[in-house]
Design a protein around this motif. Structure first.
Motif, PDB file in Angstrom:
ATOM      1  N   ASN A  18      -0.083   2.901   2.971  1.00  0.00           N
ATOM      2  CA  ASN A  18      -0.438   2.485   4.331  1.00  0.00           C
ATOM      3  C   ASN A  18       0.475   1.382   4.862  1.00  0.00           C
ATOM      4  N   ASN A  19       1.626   1.212   4.201  1.00  0.00           N
ATOM      5  CA  ASN A  19       2.608   0.192   4.596  1.00  0.00           C
ATOM      6  C   ASN A  19       2.066  -1.224   4.514  1.00  0.00           C
ATOM      7  N   ARG A  20       1.147  -1.456   3.596  1.00  0.00           N
ATOM      8  CA  ARG A  20       0.654  -2.808   3.352  1.00  0.00           C
ATOM      9  C   ARG A  20       1.356  -3.367   2.120  1.00  0.00           C
ATOM     10  N   LEU A  21       1.566  -4.674   2.130  1.00  0.00           N
ATOM     11  CA  LEU A  21       2.280  -5.328   1.037  1.00  0.00           C
ATOM     12  C   LEU A  21       1.465  -5.302  -0.251  1.00  0.00           C
ATOM     13  N   VAL A  57      -2.021  -7.258   3.355  1.00  0.00           N
ATOM     14  CA  VAL A  57      -1.726  -7.272   1.922  1.00  0.00           C
ATOM     15  C   VAL A  57      -2.762  -6.404   1.215  1.00  0.00           C
ATOM     16  N   SER A  58      -2.296  -5.519   0.369  1.00  0.00           N
ATOM     17  CA  SER A  58      -3.181  -4.589  -0.334  1.00  0.00           C
ATOM     18  C   SER A  58      -3.663  -5.225  -1.644  1.00  0.00           C
TER      19      SER A  58
END
Length: 264
Positions: A75-78, A119-120
């Motif tokens: 999901n394009n989260r860090l 942020v994941s």
């Protein structure tokens, strides 16, 4: 919701969030924050640390993660990095180590929102926020955007540092963040040759201020060269000398925090 204020949002997968603040640089706040997180992890608490100092991030150095970059999830989260059993995220992972972050307010706020909400994190019992010095944009963005379980205020016994710490306490009170207590850092230095005690920054300044403000004194971390050496080496004291008195002081601090906010 008050006009002009953002609605507070939870951080996905994070249980409780505790800010480590000082409102003044140079009092060892980041070293305290990272050792507190490491102590929590070693007490069985699933822990992460978020470096919210956009202009002067310290967590990459303290956790020996300099030069490393986070990946992105689907999901394009860090994706946070991992060191010594603690998950970590910092602006220092996203910009070159020696490059200045010359950003104005809107850019800083955008970056802060990314660190807070993009942020994941895995499932965490506790997220420690290493707050930047001061009482400005970043502090307001954080306290008005997320629900904080409380804040630990770090200060040396010196009156000059305590004045800024009190300003930080006042800001947090105004925005409704519970003050868990104050920590007296870099207090008594004990000479390794003669055993004499030296109160380099004064004696019991934080303890007296806690009495004046009716704030709990969470602990006292002595001034010891090993703590500084371990921080610079990227292997903080709780990891490098886990059985030593300095590490035990950080463990005592974490137990006091866990008891106050009821972390299992």
């Amino acid at each position: 919701m008050k006009r002009g204020l953002p609605e507070k949002r939870p951080i996905t997968n994070v249980g409780k969030v505790v800010a480590v603040s000082s409102a003044k640089g140079g009092v060892g706040k980041s070293t305290v924050a990272v050792n507190l997180a490491l102590a929590a992890a070693r007490q069985g608490i699933t822990t992460g640390i978020l470096d919210t100092d956009i202009y002067g991030p310290s967590i990459p150095t303290l956790l020996n993660l300099e030069g490393m970059e986070p990946d992105l999830d689907p999901n394009n989260r860090l994706l946070p990095l991992t060191a010594y059993g603690v998950k970590a995220m910092s602006m220092g992972f996203l910009v070159p180590q020696d490059s200045p972050v010359a950003w104005r307010g809107l850019m800083v706020q955008k970056a802060m929102n990314q660190l807070l909400f993009e942020v994941s994190w895995p499932k965490l019992d506790l997220l420690i926020l290493d707050m930047p010095p001061g009482t400005g944009d970043v502090q307001l963005t954080i306290t008005q955007s997320i629900e904080l379980a409380g804040a630990v205020i770090v200060s040396t016994p010196q009156d000059l540092a305590l004045r800024d710490a009190v300003r930080g306490v006042d800001l947090l009170n105004k925005v409704g963040v519970p003050i868990l207590g104050m920590l007296q850092n870099m207090s008594t230095f004990t000479c390794t040759n003669c055993g004499h005690h030296h109160d380099i920054f004064g004696l019991d300044g934080v303890r007296k201020k806690c009495d004046q403000l009716s704030i709990k004194l969470l602990g006292d971390i002595p001034l010891h060269p090993q703590i500084c050496h371990d921080a610079d080496a990227g292997k903080p004291t709780v990891v490098s000398a886990p059985d030593g008195p300095q590490a035990q002081a950080f463990h005592a601090l974490m137990r006091a925090v866990a008891e106050t906010i009821s972390i299992p």
